[in-house]
Motif scaffolding. Structure first.
Motif, short mmCIF file in Angstrom:
data_model
loop_
_atom_site.label_atom_id
_atom_site.label_comp_id
_atom_site.label_asym_id
_atom_site.label_seq_id
_atom_site.Cartn_x
_atom_site.Cartn_y
_atom_site.Cartn_z
N GLU A 57 -12.01 -7.27 5.68
CA GLU A 57 -12.57 -6.67 4.46
C GLU A 57 -13.56 -5.56 4.80
O GLU A 57 -13.55 -4.50 4.16
CB GLU A 57 -13.26 -7.75 3.62
N LEU B 182 -13.10 2.30 6.21
CA LEU B 182 -12.12 3.37 6.10
C LEU B 182 -12.20 4.07 4.74
O LEU B 182 -12.06 5.29 4.65
CB LEU B 182 -10.71 2.83 6.34
N GLU B 183 -12.43 3.30 3.69
CA GLU B 183 -12.54 3.91 2.37
C GLU B 183 -13.76 4.83 2.29
O GLU B 183 -13.71 5.89 1.66
CB GLU B 183 -12.63 2.81 1.30
N ASP C 90 -2.45 5.58 2.09
CA ASP C 90 -3.64 4.77 1.82
C ASP C 90 -4.51 4.73 3.08
O ASP C 90 -4.04 4.36 4.16
CB ASP C 90 -3.22 3.35 1.42
N THR D 73 -6.69 2.76 4.11
CA THR D 73 -6.90 1.46 4.75
C THR D 73 -5.83 1.16 5.80
O THR D 73 -6.07 0.35 6.71
CB THR D 73 -6.93 0.33 3.71
N THR E 107 -6.65 1.44 9.79
CA THR E 107 -7.26 0.45 10.68
C THR E 107 -6.31 0.06 11.79
O THR E 107 -6.76 -0.37 12.87
CB THR E 107 -7.67 -0.82 9.90
N THR F 68 0.84 -1.20 0.00
CA THR F 68 0.00 0.00 0.00
C THR F 68 0.87 1.25 0.00
O THR F 68 2.03 1.22 0.42
CB THR F 68 -0.92 0.05 1.23
N ASN G 99 -13.54 -3.69 7.44
CA ASN G 99 -12.79 -2.54 7.94
C ASN G 99 -12.21 -1.71 6.80
O ASN G 99 -12.18 -0.48 6.85
CB ASN G 99 -11.67 -2.99 8.87
N MET G 100 -11.72 -2.40 5.76
CA MET G 100 -11.20 -1.69 4.60
C MET G 100 -12.30 -0.82 3.97
O MET G 100 -12.09 0.34 3.62
CB MET G 100 -10.68 -2.67 3.55
N GLN G 101 -13.50 -1.39 3.86
CA GLN G 101 -14.63 -0.67 3.27
C GLN G 101 -15.03 0.51 4.15
O GLN G 101 -15.35 1.60 3.64
CB GLN G 101 -15.81 -1.62 3.07
#
Length: 201
Positions: free
Chosen positions: A169, A175-176, A133, A135, A138, A129, A171-173
């Motif tokens: 997954e 933060l995005e 980034d 993400t 997190t 990354t 958590n990534m969504q």
């Protein structure tokens, strides 16, 4: 509210813990990055230890002590420990290298499979990354932090939470969708992030 300070004095242990609890409540629990965190927080089962270490050997000694202290206590009294190192390992690569030594301490104490060590850092960066980034956030805490967890507690939490494997997954969504502006609005820019300040009501 965060008020900038005019000094560069290191934060006290109370300030370090306050920043860490602010991050836990607003990010980890507030954004539901870890669905297991709220319960131990509400029950007062999280132990906060601010290390005064300024070299790796001293921090490893603190880690050994906290690992054994956690193991010696019943989970109802202390389920997990956050060992915070505000005075060292500010560079993420140095912190990442230190984690290998931390795992060796876990092994040397015969605690592999009993406890595990998770890591958080103000400049945390997943492999592959870019530094900025979203993400990566997190795992971005106000200070370099070693999270000591009980394997049994993790297993129970996973059993109670359906589709636990989807947390990363999700958590990534989260933060995005939040974005950098949303993260900044949480007010988590601690002294370790380059802003020397204090929390006031």
């Amino acid at each position: 509210m965060l008020l900038p300070s005019t000094t560069n004095e290191p934060a006290s242990s109370a300030e370090v813990i306050a920043w860490t609890q602010r991050w836990l409540e607003r990010a980890v629990i507030g954004l539901n990055l870890c669905p297991f965190a709220k319960s131990v927080h509400v029950k007062g089962q999280i132990h906060y230890r601010v290390s005064a270490a300024r070299d790796s050997q001293a921090l490893l000694q603190d880690l050994e002590y906290e690992l054994n202290s956690l193991q010696a206590l019943d989970a109802s009294a202390r389920d997990t420990t956050l060992l915070i190192a505000p005075d060292m390992l500010q560079d993420f690569l140095d912190f990442n290298d230190f984690l290998h030594d931390a795992d060796r301490v876990l092994l040397s104490q015969g605690l592999e499979g009993v406890l595990q060590i998770a890591s958080f850092h103000p400049q945390f960066q997943f492999g592959g990354t870019a530094e900025d980034d979203i993400t990566n956030y997190t795992n971005r805490a106000p200070y370099p932090t070693l999270h000591l967890l009980r394997e049994d507690s993790i297993d129970r939490a996973v059993e109670a939470f359906p589709h636990a494997e989807q947390i990363f997954e999700k958590n990534m969504q989260t933060l995005e969708a939040l974005g950098h502006a949303g993260w900044d609005a949480l007010g988590l820019q601690s002294p370790a992030s380059g802003l020397h300040g204090k929390i006031v009501p």
